[in-house]
Design a protein around this motif. Structure first.
Motif, PDB file in Angstrom:
ATOM      1  N   LEU A  68      -0.264  55.947 -38.577  1.00 53.97           N
ATOM      2  CA  LEU A  68       0.046  55.123 -37.401  1.00 53.97           C
ATOM      3  C   LEU A  68       1.500  54.655 -37.413  1.00 53.97           C
ATOM      4  O   LEU A  68       2.063  54.338 -36.368  1.00 53.97           O
ATOM      5  CB  LEU A  68      -0.906  53.921 -37.337  1.00 53.97           C
ATOM      6  CG  LEU A  68      -2.347  54.266 -36.975  1.00 53.97           C
ATOM      7  CD1 LEU A  68      -3.248  53.064 -37.153  1.00 53.97           C
ATOM      8  CD2 LEU A  68      -2.436  54.770 -35.536  1.00 53.97           C
ATOM      9  N   ASN A  69       2.114  54.611 -38.617  1.00 53.57           N
ATOM     10  CA  ASN A  69       3.533  54.256 -38.691  1.00 53.57           C
ATOM     11  C   ASN A  69       4.390  55.234 -37.884  1.00 53.57           C
ATOM     12  O   ASN A  69       5.461  54.887 -37.388  1.00 53.57           O
ATOM     13  CB  ASN A  69       4.035  54.250 -40.151  1.00 53.57           C
ATOM     14  CG  ASN A  69       3.370  53.186 -41.018  1.00 53.57           C
ATOM     15  OD1 ASN A  69       3.433  53.249 -42.234  1.00 53.57           O
ATOM     16  ND2 ASN A  69       2.731  52.209 -40.391  1.00 53.57           N
ATOM     17  N   VAL A  71       3.838  56.336 -34.996  1.00 55.22           N
ATOM     18  CA  VAL A  71       3.939  55.937 -33.582  1.00 55.22           C
ATOM     19  C   VAL A  71       4.348  54.468 -33.432  1.00 55.22           C
ATOM     20  O   VAL A  71       4.196  53.871 -32.373  1.00 55.22           O
ATOM     21  CB  VAL A  71       2.622  56.205 -32.804  1.00 55.22           C
ATOM     22  CG1 VAL A  71       2.376  57.689 -32.662  1.00 55.22           C
ATOM     23  CG2 VAL A  71       1.437  55.513 -33.466  1.00 55.22           C
ATOM     24  N   GLY A  72       4.898  53.915 -34.532  1.00 54.74           N
ATOM     25  CA  GLY A  72       5.427  52.557 -34.434  1.00 54.74           C
ATOM     26  C   GLY A  72       4.384  51.467 -34.516  1.00 54.74           C
ATOM     27  O   GLY A  72       4.613  50.356 -34.047  1.00 54.74           O
ATOM     28  N   TRP A  73       3.241  51.763 -35.124  1.00 51.67           N
ATOM     29  CA  TRP A  73       2.196  50.748 -35.323  1.00 51.67           C
ATOM     30  C   TRP A  73       2.203  50.313 -36.787  1.00 51.67           C
ATOM     31  O   TRP A  73       2.178  51.157 -37.683  1.00 51.67           O
ATOM     32  CB  TRP A  73       0.819  51.293 -34.937  1.00 51.67           C
ATOM     33  CG  TRP A  73      -0.286  50.299 -35.152  1.00 51.67           C
ATOM     34  CD1 TRP A  73      -1.074  50.185 -36.269  1.00 51.67           C
ATOM     35  CD2 TRP A  73      -0.719  49.270 -34.252  1.00 51.67           C
ATOM     36  NE1 TRP A  73      -1.966  49.144 -36.112  1.00 51.67           N
ATOM     37  CE2 TRP A  73      -1.768  48.560 -34.879  1.00 51.67           C
ATOM     38  CE3 TRP A  73      -0.314  48.869 -32.956  1.00 51.67           C
ATOM     39  CZ2 TRP A  73      -2.426  47.484 -34.278  1.00 51.67           C
ATOM     40  CZ3 TRP A  73      -0.975  47.799 -32.362  1.00 51.67           C
ATOM     41  CH2 TRP A  73      -2.016  47.125 -33.013  1.00 51.67           C
ATOM     42  N   TYR A  74       2.244  49.007 -37.016  1.00 51.21           N
ATOM     43  CA  TYR A  74       2.315  48.496 -38.387  1.00 51.21           C
ATOM     44  C   TYR A  74       1.202  47.480 -38.640  1.00 51.21           C
ATOM     45  O   TYR A  74       1.316  46.316 -38.235  1.00 51.21           O
ATOM     46  CB  TYR A  74       3.683  47.856 -38.650  1.00 51.21           C
ATOM     47  CG  TYR A  74       4.811  48.797 -38.329  1.00 51.21           C
ATOM     48  CD1 TYR A  74       5.201  49.797 -39.219  1.00 51.21           C
ATOM     49  CD2 TYR A  74       5.462  48.717 -37.094  1.00 51.21           C
ATOM     50  CE1 TYR A  74       6.214  50.678 -38.904  1.00 51.21           C
ATOM     51  CE2 TYR A  74       6.478  49.603 -36.768  1.00 51.21           C
ATOM     52  CZ  TYR A  74       6.843  50.578 -37.681  1.00 51.21           C
ATOM     53  OH  TYR A  74       7.838  51.453 -37.361  1.00 51.21           O
ATOM     54  N   ASN A  75       0.141  47.901 -39.233  1.00 50.90           N
ATOM     55  CA  ASN A  75      -0.968  47.049 -39.698  1.00 50.90           C
ATOM     56  C   ASN A  75      -1.767  46.348 -38.604  1.00 50.90           C
ATOM     57  O   ASN A  75      -2.957  46.468 -38.530  1.00 50.90           O
ATOM     58  CB  ASN A  75      -0.484  46.003 -40.710  1.00 50.90           C
ATOM     59  CG  ASN A  75       0.113  46.649 -41.946  1.00 50.90           C
ATOM     60  OD1 ASN A  75      -0.497  47.520 -42.545  1.00 50.90           O
ATOM     61  ND2 ASN A  75       1.318  46.274 -42.302  1.00 50.90           N
ATOM     62  N   ASP A  76      -1.115  45.540 -37.776  1.00 41.42           N
ATOM     63  CA  ASP A  76      -1.832  44.801 -36.728  1.00 41.42           C
ATOM     64  C   ASP A  76      -0.863  44.544 -35.576  1.00 41.42           C
ATOM     65  O   ASP A  76       0.335  44.814 -35.695  1.00 41.42           O
ATOM     66  CB  ASP A  76      -2.382  43.477 -37.272  1.00 41.42           C
ATOM     67  CG  ASP A  76      -1.277  42.598 -37.817  1.00 41.42           C
ATOM     68  OD1 ASP A  76      -0.532  42.005 -37.020  1.00 41.42           O
ATOM     69  OD2 ASP A  76      -1.107  42.538 -39.050  1.00 41.42           O
ATOM     70  N   TRP A  77      -1.363  44.001 -34.482  1.00 42.59           N
ATOM     71  CA  TRP A  77      -0.511  43.912 -33.292  1.00 42.59           C
ATOM     72  C   TRP A  77       0.636  42.930 -33.453  1.00 42.59           C
ATOM     73  O   TRP A  77       1.729  43.125 -32.921  1.00 42.59           O
ATOM     74  CB  TRP A  77      -1.344  43.591 -32.037  1.00 42.59           C
ATOM     75  CG  TRP A  77      -1.832  42.168 -31.944  1.00 42.59           C
ATOM     76  CD1 TRP A  77      -3.016  41.685 -32.385  1.00 42.59           C
ATOM     77  CD2 TRP A  77      -1.127  41.065 -31.349  1.00 42.59           C
ATOM     78  NE1 TRP A  77      -3.104  40.340 -32.128  1.00 42.59           N
ATOM     79  CE2 TRP A  77      -1.961  39.929 -31.490  1.00 42.59           C
ATOM     80  CE3 TRP A  77       0.109  40.916 -30.735  1.00 42.59           C
ATOM     81  CZ2 TRP A  77      -1.591  38.668 -31.032  1.00 42.59           C
ATOM     82  CZ3 TRP A  77       0.479  39.657 -30.279  1.00 42.59           C
ATOM     83  CH2 TRP A  77      -0.361  38.552 -30.433  1.00 42.59           C
ATOM     84  N   ARG A  78       0.431  41.856 -34.255  1.00 37.35           N
ATOM     85  CA  ARG A  78       1.521  40.891 -34.430  1.00 37.35           C
ATOM     86  C   ARG A  78       2.647  41.492 -35.273  1.00 37.35           C
ATOM     87  O   ARG A  78       3.826  41.369 -34.930  1.00 37.35           O
ATOM     88  CB  ARG A  78       1.002  39.607 -35.077  1.00 37.35           C
ATOM     89  CG  ARG A  78       0.218  38.738 -34.096  1.00 37.35           C
ATOM     90  CD  ARG A  78       0.098  37.310 -34.605  1.00 37.35           C
ATOM     91  NE  ARG A  78      -0.751  37.221 -35.778  1.00 37.35           N
ATOM     92  CZ  ARG A  78      -0.712  36.231 -36.664  1.00 37.35           C
ATOM     93  NH1 ARG A  78       0.158  35.244 -36.505  1.00 37.35           N
ATOM     94  NH2 ARG A  78      -1.526  36.214 -37.688  1.00 37.35           N
ATOM     95  N   SER A  79       2.297  42.144 -36.376  1.00 36.55           N
ATOM     96  CA  SER A  79       3.327  42.811 -37.196  1.00 36.55           C
ATOM     97  C   SER A  79       4.047  43.890 -36.393  1.00 36.55           C
ATOM     98  O   SER A  79       5.255  44.076 -36.509  1.00 36.55           O
ATOM     99  CB  SER A  79       2.694  43.474 -38.419  1.00 36.55           C
ATOM    100  OG  SER A  79       2.126  42.522 -39.267  1.00 36.55           O
ATOM    101  N   VAL A 113       9.510  54.706 -40.185  1.00 35.12           N
ATOM    102  CA  VAL A 113       8.275  55.394 -40.572  1.00 35.12           C
ATOM    103  C   VAL A 113       8.049  55.247 -42.083  1.00 35.12           C
ATOM    104  O   VAL A 113       6.938  55.020 -42.547  1.00 35.12           O
ATOM    105  CB  VAL A 113       8.338  56.890 -40.179  1.00 35.12           C
ATOM    106  CG1 VAL A 113       7.245  57.677 -40.871  1.00 35.12           C
ATOM    107  CG2 VAL A 113       8.220  57.032 -38.667  1.00 35.12           C
ATOM    108  N   LEU A 114       9.167  55.347 -42.845  1.00 34.75           N
ATOM    109  CA  LEU A 114       9.055  55.303 -44.300  1.00 34.75           C
ATOM    110  C   LEU A 114       8.970  53.885 -44.850  1.00 34.75           C
ATOM    111  O   LEU A 114       8.362  53.640 -45.894  1.00 34.75           O
ATOM    112  CB  LEU A 114      10.269  55.997 -44.942  1.00 34.75           C
ATOM    113  CG  LEU A 114      10.470  57.476 -44.603  1.00 34.75           C
ATOM    114  CD1 LEU A 114      11.764  57.964 -45.244  1.00 34.75           C
ATOM    115  CD2 LEU A 114       9.294  58.311 -45.089  1.00 34.75           C
ATOM    116  N   SER A 115       9.579  52.917 -44.128  1.00 34.99           N
ATOM    117  CA  SER A 115       9.819  51.609 -44.744  1.00 34.99           C
ATOM    118  C   SER A 115       8.543  50.832 -45.036  1.00 34.99           C
ATOM    119  O   SER A 115       8.377  50.307 -46.138  1.00 34.99           O
ATOM    120  CB  SER A 115      10.762  50.778 -43.880  1.00 34.99           C
ATOM    121  OG  SER A 115      10.138  50.482 -42.643  1.00 34.99           O
ATOM    122  N   GLU A 116       7.652  50.748 -44.083  1.00 37.98           N
ATOM    123  CA  GLU A 116       6.488  49.886 -44.240  1.00 37.98           C
ATOM    124  C   GLU A 116       5.655  50.244 -45.476  1.00 37.98           C
ATOM    125  O   GLU A 116       5.354  49.384 -46.298  1.00 37.98           O
ATOM    126  CB  GLU A 116       5.625  49.974 -42.977  1.00 37.98           C
ATOM    127  CG  GLU A 116       4.337  49.192 -43.049  1.00 37.98           C
ATOM    128  CD  GLU A 116       4.560  47.683 -43.024  1.00 37.98           C
ATOM    129  OE1 GLU A 116       5.656  47.241 -42.654  1.00 37.98           O
ATOM    130  OE2 GLU A 116       3.630  46.968 -43.418  1.00 37.98           O
TER     131      GLU A 116
END
Ligand SMILES: [Zn+2]
Ligand SMILES: [Zn+2]
Length: 165
Positions: A68-69, A71-79, A113-116
């Motif tokens: 999901l990273n 497509v710019g999604w990180y864990n939950d909607w707030r993050s 994409v890699l950072s999270e």
């Protein structure tokens, strides 16, 4: 694609060199902006509401890459919104204002994409000068230090740096 390539001055090496220097300068400005959006995210309630979610993730130092990273999604909607407001928006603004900087957006995308899951929260990474890995993890331990997202630069300039060994 042709249009994007036409924005880069390939015609002679001097203008290309100047273009590379301009890109480096634009990226430096971008790192300055994201340093401050990160700091503001810690003291302005509406942004803290989003950024707090990033600080609530129990990063265990394992590789936590998610497809999901991509497509710019990180864990939950707030993050996710946190990243989009404090980083993607400034990058989009830069490219809109100055379209020739689009290669920075490509690098930014790859880095995000890699950072999270792979670099930012990886305790095995500690590269002098770069903010990823141990340096950023220190920010998770003490939220008053190490706001830089790319280089260990603006923390030093603004007195918020705690270097790691
Ligand atoms: Zn933070
Ligand atoms: Zn983090």
């Amino acid at each position: 694609m042709d249009h994007l390539l036409s924005l880069i001055p390939f015609d002679n090496s001097l203008s290309f060199l100047i273009y590379l220097l301009e890109l480096a300068g634009a990226f430096l400005v971008f790192t300055f902006v994201t340093y401050w959006t990160h700091r503001i995210a810690h003291c302005w309630k509406p942004l803290w509401y989003l950024h707090e979610a990033h600080h609530s993730v129990p990063y265990k130092g394992e590789y936590e890459f998610s497809l999901l990273n991509l497509v710019g999604w990180y864990n939950d909607w707030r993050s996710t919104l946190d990243v989009w407001v404090t980083e993607v928006l400034p990058m989009a603004g830069l490219v809109l204002l100055w379209p020739a900087t689009w290669p920075l957006a490509v690098l930014f995308y790859i880095d995000n994409v890699l950072s999270e899951g792979l670099t930012d929260h990886n305790p095995r990474i500690n590269i002098p000068g770069l903010a990823m890995g141990k340096y950023h993890i220190e920010h998770h331990k003490d939220m008053s230090v190490n706001f830089d997202g790319y280089f260990r630069l603006w923390d030093k300039v603004f007195g918020t740096q705690r270097n790691v060994v």
